[in-house]
Design an enzyme around this catalytic site. Sequence first.
Site, PDB file in Angstrom:
ATOM      1  N   HIS A 298      35.561  38.650  45.203  1.00 41.99           N
ATOM      2  CA  HIS A 298      36.351  39.255  44.125  1.00 41.99           C
ATOM      3  C   HIS A 298      35.951  40.722  43.911  1.00 41.99           C
ATOM      4  CE1 HIS A 298      38.457  39.171  40.140  1.00 41.99           C
ATOM      5  NE2 HIS A 298      37.524  40.056  39.846  1.00 41.99           N
ATOM      6  N   GLU A 299      34.660  40.944  43.728  1.00 41.89           N
ATOM      7  CA  GLU A 299      34.215  42.327  43.464  1.00 41.89           C
ATOM      8  C   GLU A 299      34.460  43.205  44.689  1.00 41.89           C
ATOM      9  OE1 GLU A 299      33.921  42.588  40.486  1.00 41.89           O
ATOM     10  OE2 GLU A 299      33.311  40.579  39.880  1.00 41.89           O
TER      11      GLU A 299
HETATM   12  N1  BES Z   1      35.602  43.888  36.235  1.00 43.67           N
HETATM   13  C1  BES Z   1      35.100  42.587  35.995  1.00 43.67           C
HETATM   14  C2  BES Z   1      33.813  42.550  35.255  1.00 43.67           C
HETATM   15  C3  BES Z   1      33.841  43.022  33.831  1.00 43.67           C
HETATM   16  C4  BES Z   1      34.782  42.614  32.954  1.00 43.67           C
HETATM   17  C5  BES Z   1      32.873  43.828  33.356  1.00 43.67           C
HETATM   18  C6  BES Z   1      34.765  43.060  31.648  1.00 43.67           C
HETATM   19  C7  BES Z   1      32.877  44.263  32.067  1.00 43.67           C
HETATM   20  C8  BES Z   1      33.815  43.889  31.201  1.00 43.67           C
HETATM   21  C9  BES Z   1      34.856  41.837  37.301  1.00 43.67           C
HETATM   22  O1  BES Z   1      35.615  42.242  38.370  1.00 43.67           O
HETATM   23  C10 BES Z   1      35.223  40.417  37.028  1.00 43.67           C
HETATM   24  O2  BES Z   1      36.379  40.150  36.827  1.00 43.67           O
HETATM   25  N2  BES Z   1      34.251  39.517  37.000  1.00 43.67           N
HETATM   26  C11 BES Z   1      34.433  38.140  36.644  1.00 43.67           C
HETATM   27  C12 BES Z   1      34.272  37.241  37.824  1.00 43.67           C
HETATM   28  C13 BES Z   1      35.471  37.184  38.690  1.00 43.67           C
HETATM   29  C14 BES Z   1      35.216  36.362  39.927  1.00 43.67           C
HETATM   30  C15 BES Z   1      36.693  36.644  37.990  1.00 43.67           C
HETATM   31  C16 BES Z   1      33.362  37.839  35.643  1.00 43.67           C
HETATM   32  O3  BES Z   1      32.475  38.658  35.458  1.00 43.67           O
HETATM   33  O4  BES Z   1      33.430  36.785  35.021  1.00 43.67           O
HETATM   34 ZN    ZN Z   2      37.568  41.519  38.417  1.00 36.29          ZN
END
Ligand code: BES
Ligand code: ZN
Length: 868
Positions: A298-299
């Site tokens: 994902h990242e």
């Molecule tokens: N961009 C997000 C992480 C994020 C979200 C950081 C809100 C700060 C504030 C990242 O790409 C993300 O979506 N992470 C998810 C996991 C993903 C596999 C759905 C997470 O952190 O839960």
């Molecule tokens: Zn994300």
Amino acid sequence: MGAAGTVRLVDYSPWPFELPTVELDVQIQSDHVSVTSQLQLEPRQPGQALVLQGVDLQLESISIDQTPLNKDQWVLDQSTLTIAQPPDQPFVLTTRCRLHPDSNRSLEGLYASEGMLTTQCEAEGFRRIAFHPDRPDVLSRWTVRLEADQARFPVLLSNGNGISIPVEAEGRHAMRWIDPSRKPSYLFALVAGQLSEIRDEYRTASGRSVALRLHVEPGDESYTAHAMASLKRSMEWDERVYQLEYDLDEYNIVAVRHFNMGAMENKSLNIFNSKLVLADAETATDGELERVESVIAHEYFHNWTGNRITCRDWFQLSLKEGLTVFRDQSFTADLHSAAVKRIEDVAMLRNTQFREDAGPTAHPVKPSEYQAIDNFYTTTIYEKGAEVIRMLHTLLGEERFMRGIAEYVRRFDGTAATTEDFVESIAAGATQDGEPLGFDLDQFRGWYHQAGTPLLSIDQRWDAERGEMVVSLQQSTAATPGQPVKTPMVLPVSMALIGSDGRLNEERLVVFDRESATVTLQAAPAAQAPALSVLRSFSAPVVLRQSRPLADTLLLLAADDDPFSRWDAAQSLYRDVLLARASDQPDQPKEAALIDALRQRLGALTAGHESELATLLGLPGLAELESLQSPADPPALYRAVMAFRERLAEELRDPLHQLLSAARVGWTQAWPAGQGHRQLTAVAWTWLAADDQEIRREALSAVSGPSMTLARAALRALQPVDCTERDEASRLFEQRWQHKPVILDAWFSMEASMPRSDALDHVRGLLQHPRFDPLAPNSLRAVLGGFTANTLAFHADDGSGYQFMAEQILDVDSRNPITASRMAKVFSRWKTYADDRSALMHQAIRSLADRGGELSANTQEVVTLLLS
Ligand code: BES
Ligand code: ZN
């Protein structure tokens, strides 16, 4: 703290300056950090005031083009720095600020975790590091100089390419990081600390070499192989399936113990919650290994869908998150079982997103206003957003969809885009061959703007003479907060007719876009009515209401060639019998028929289908069941599930034992092999443990074994049984993993959700446990999330569970608003309970609301929504 104002999509206007370059100089000192920021600013028109964001910053100096500003040239308040009359020509603004990361408990901006310094800037954390526009549509080239004590902070990382640079002062060292790509501030990151590096290399399709570097705390090196392999698989998949290649020379991932979210896609410097990096078969379950793989993917996928093409504003959040979730779901489906992945995703959607869509925090995939943006990282933005993109894929087919993606990248690479830009690009790419789109694009956009889960009602009539199934469809969506009137959605509804010997006709994709319609499916004349299989593969995110004879459901369960539909047929029966039990009216005939059907499935297991069978045996979640009951009665549902499970165990004892003996051969196979066998083992243990001491002993011995999957399955199976094996298993697990916080969190969660008469006291005890870390969101979620999953304790009749959670939320809110406001959503269903329970939960929410100004803006917003 205090309440932030409301931000509205209609108020969007571009920032009045260009910011081509940002230069940061970060000096890490023993008791503070000094950040000097140089912004090269170019006014778009003369006469614009310069407004920069800044929170909790100690401003030490400010100058324009090297000349210090006079006190009357700028104004500083809680959250902004305003220069009313900046130069009309390009200029450089230099500010120097002092930060105190050691006392920053919010895990936003720059903060300390286990002796290292790290950052989290999405969505609005960069304003806690330097004065800046801090909005996603301002893209700049960044240069960062990091300087620190060599011994305490031997590793200094930021985005882009790094080089070591000389420093005069003794014992100090420095790095300069230059990021060649333009990026918004939310993708900035820096990390400083004592970290061990694991290095590897990836050769891209075009032959470039990319250095892959994982950074973990010393001692954790041996748990990184899976993460590294996952990263390589992600890079390879995105090249092969999306033709997207990585663009820089290095890719860094840092594992951090204290992290609000799962992981963050900062350009070339991903920061991960350590539980999503450190994983092997001994320390993580199969499910966790797959999760690690998918989050790494994902990242990584964000590098294109998020970083190179970013969001114009935060209303467009699903542009990057929905699309990237769709991409990571496809990745996992491709690498493992597409059927099982689809089933897991739908189960999760029903238990979380449908629940959100039906409650006080319901909002569209593209909201039109918010107060705290952190509250909008929701399952609607993520999972429903991914479903919307999946529907485009279903409607257009793989090839046309991929042409759309290519068009999107061609048009918007290097820019900040909107969801409209995306939808238009997909349509333009898909119709390049001159073929019409096949659905009304304007109406499809409704998926972005209308909240609530559509209800799709299906009726069927079989015409035996003609061999026709006449299907009538109806759709409606209930009102949601702020949206009283709903319009019909474009629903791709996949259908087929199933006879006792398999599929009778071609699968047909009906584009159902009105309130009602009739569709005729052709089979062959026959006396026996075939069964109607609709919404195959869950072709649209809707609640399906279908009047269907029991025999048809059983036929689908046995013979539908779509594995999702087989699973869903079983789910509909589970739902019916559990709801009937919960209202004290067990449906004996249906239970008997369901158990018969399950017995047949158990007997018919063929090699390679273990996971599928295990998912078929998974009962619906309590959240999903609650949403189907009015008023909802969680304790009654919980008891119904437990009692039905006992009946299943009784009736299926022999086949379960047979299954178990066959499953043991897979126990020691390395993931992904053996996963299905371990899943079946877990089901058999869970169902049989209650009155089979042999089984309990077998489970107990797995707690000390080599497979974390089996160890955790054992804890789960023993959890509801009050027995010595349970206590022994818990003690052994705690002892074995007490020095591994990531793993011990699973134990905390298990303990907190254990049904016992003194559950609340037990949980209070866990909060005092020497290994419990109140600053780690993982631990908080384990204990407090575990407690809310402890149905009988959380929903105790005296309201003590609700009051306890309110107290805890308040406590967490004083240091970590992001985590607290997420936790506050546990109260979101209070209006759906019967009067007494509803009143008690309302009281708990009120006790939060009464704290008024003490609450963070984040939690304030959620509490206000809950009470509205
Ligand atoms: N961009 C997000 C992480 C994020 C979200 C950081 C809100 C700060 C504030 C990242 O790409 C993300 O979506 N992470 C998810 C996991 C993903 C596999 C759905 C997470 O952190 O839960
Ligand atoms: Zn994300």
